[in-house]
Each structure stands twice: as C-alpha cells, then as structure tokens.
Design an enzyme around this catalytic site. Structure first.
Site, PDB file in Angstrom:
ATOM      1  N   CYS A 129       0.860  -1.182   0.000  1.00  0.00           N
ATOM      2  CA  CYS A 129       0.000   0.000   0.000  1.00  0.00           C
ATOM      3  C   CYS A 129       0.905   1.243   0.000  1.00  0.00           C
ATOM      4  O   CYS A 129       1.740   1.398  -0.885  1.00  0.00           O
ATOM      5  CB  CYS A 129      -0.932  -0.090   1.209  1.00  0.00           C
ATOM      6  SG  CYS A 129      -2.119   1.225   1.467  1.00  0.00           S
ATOM      7  N   ASP A 185      -8.032  -2.978  -8.693  1.00  0.00           N
ATOM      8  CA  ASP A 185      -7.651  -1.929  -7.751  1.00  0.00           C
ATOM      9  C   ASP A 185      -7.969  -0.564  -8.340  1.00  0.00           C
ATOM     10  O   ASP A 185      -7.259  -0.073  -9.226  1.00  0.00           O
ATOM     11  CB  ASP A 185      -6.159  -2.053  -7.443  1.00  0.00           C
ATOM     12  CG  ASP A 185      -5.691  -1.120  -6.329  1.00  0.00           C
ATOM     13  OD1 ASP A 185      -6.426  -0.164  -5.995  1.00  0.00           O
ATOM     14  OD2 ASP A 185      -4.593  -1.356  -5.795  1.00  0.00           O
ATOM     15  N   HIS A 217      -7.173  -3.866  -4.242  1.00  0.00           N
ATOM     16  CA  HIS A 217      -6.135  -3.296  -3.385  1.00  0.00           C
ATOM     17  C   HIS A 217      -6.089  -4.079  -2.071  1.00  0.00           C
ATOM     18  O   HIS A 217      -7.118  -4.426  -1.506  1.00  0.00           O
ATOM     19  CB  HIS A 217      -6.441  -1.825  -3.106  1.00  0.00           C
ATOM     20  CG  HIS A 217      -5.301  -1.072  -2.524  1.00  0.00           C
ATOM     21  ND1 HIS A 217      -4.236  -0.622  -3.273  1.00  0.00           N
ATOM     22  CD2 HIS A 217      -5.046  -0.686  -1.248  1.00  0.00           C
ATOM     23  CE1 HIS A 217      -3.379   0.007  -2.501  1.00  0.00           C
ATOM     24  NE2 HIS A 217      -3.852  -0.022  -1.267  1.00  0.00           N
TER      25      HIS A 217
END
Length: 249
Positions: A129, A185, A217
């Site tokens: 991330c 994502d 994600h």
C-alpha cells in the site's frame, strides 16, 4: 525449506534527535542472514505488518519494520475501518516527506549492519500500500539489492510530501524490483501499471511486474475484506524467489 524458529522484539533506531521505533524479527539459530526492511501500509506497524515481518524472518532473514509515522503518531497501529483509512492517508500523504522516509529506511539498514547475525551487502525491502510506494523509493538506496512493491498507489503521479512523482527516480534503482498489482484496484489504474513497466524497461532495470486479475487493493492482507488467497499465495512464492535468488546467492 524448513521454517526457522525466530525471536521478535521492538528496538529503537537513532536518527539525529529522533528515536524511531521498529519491530525486529530474526532467526534464533546462529548464522549469517540477509536483511529485509518491511514497509508498512497506512495503518502503521499493526498485526498484519508484524506477521509479515515474522514470516520473512522464518524464511531465513533478519527482518525489521520501522515505524514510518514516528514523527506524526508514535506507536500508531490501527485497523481497516473508513475512519482508520482517513487518518492513515492524512499521515501518509500530507505529513510525511520522501527524504525523511528514505532516512528512516537507511537508519533501519544501518541498525541491521550492527547485528552480528546480518550478512553485510545483502539487503532487500518489501512494502504494501503506502509502503509499496515507499519501497519504490527505497529501491534507489545503494544498499537495497532486491525490492518487492505491493500495490503502491500513485507512483507515476506523486511522491510523499509533494514534488516530482516517484516514478521519475526509476533510473536510480540499483537492484532488482518486483511489483505486484491487483487488476480490480481502483486506486491504481491499469494505465499507471503500464507507465511503471514502460519506465522500468526504458532504463533497463531488472524487474518483474505481476498483475492479478480479479484482485483488489490489499489482496495480500488476510486482515482485509479484499484478501485474495490465490493471488497472495502466488505473490508470496514470487517474493521468496526474489529474495532467495538475489540476497542468498
């Protein structure tokens, strides 16, 4: 390979007038092991990041996860609620600076170099991330030989604290980088993945890019609703191959 029995502890990294907390995991058996820096999501050094750090150590590495939000919120670790996401994003994108993050990572590397169990000149990093974006930056550090970047959003469009996008630093990457993306994502359009690939190819950086159809994600994190066991398992095998071939050979 049989997993190592490990020890874990929290240590402090000294940098100027700042003490940075870091979670350390290392094999219990005597030996010489490569070092790996683990870079957090926007949620701090939480249970998931500690688990990843331990998982890497069990593979025969000394793994360390520095608290990237030490300046903003010492001890910060949270879950995955909308409120958690909002505060984590604020810390990550408006209150950190790329230069400070790189200094923090270098401090973690310098600490690893002081440990008798650590094999010098054999360091990697892995990030998720926000940490996936920061891992792309960390790949430019001379010490880093292998980088695993998971769903790092904004690499072609921004950098922590503002300035030229992190993608512009691609020519400075010294080692091998693997990048992992979920094709569902929404925070990382496919066009951005293509841009990253194009820059890595343009500058002849040793790399592999993995695109997982049907994955969102955070697909590697089994604490999140977006966890995709199949994609996560494949990505973990790729990470093990990367670190083994680059750091252990």
């Amino acid at each position: 390979m049989q997993e190592q029995i490990i020890n874990t502890t929290t240590v402090n990294l000294s940098q100027d007038n700042l003490e940075i907390s870091a979670y350390l995991a290392l094999p219990q058996a005597s030996g010489s092991y490569p070092g790996v820096v683990v870079l957090q999501e926007i949620f701090g050094i939480n249970a998931h990041i500690r688990a990843v750090t331990e998982r890497i150590a069990k593979q025969g590495y000394v793994a360390i996860a520095p608290a990237l939000f030490q300046r903003q919120a010492p001890g910060f670790a949270t879950g995955y609620t909308p409120e958690d996401i909002e505060i984590g994003r604020k810390y990550a994108w408006t209150q950190t600076q790329a230069s400070e993050l790189l200094n923090d990572i270098q401090s973690a590397l310098d600490y690893l170099k002081t440990l008798p169990q650590v094999k010098l000149n054999s360091f990697g990093c892995i990030g998720f991330c926000f940490g996936g974006h920061v891992a792309y930056l960390a790949a430019t550090l001379p010490d880093i030989k292998a980088t695993a970047s998971f769903y790092g959003a904004g690499i072609p469009t921004r950098t922590p604290g503002g300035g030229a996008p992190s993608l512009t630093l691609t020519p400075e990457i010294k080692g091998t980088i693997y990048a992992f993306f979920g094709m569902e994502d929404a925070s990382i359009p496919r066009q951005q993945v293509d841009q990253i690939v194009a820059e890595l190819e343009k500058y002849q950086i040793s790399h592999r890019v993995f695109r997982y159809d049907g994955s969102d994600h955070g697909f590697f994190c089994d604490h999140r609703a977006s966890y995709n066991p199949k994609a996560a398992a494949d990505a973990w095998e790729q990470v093990k191959q990367l670190f083994s071939s680059v750091l252990k050979d």
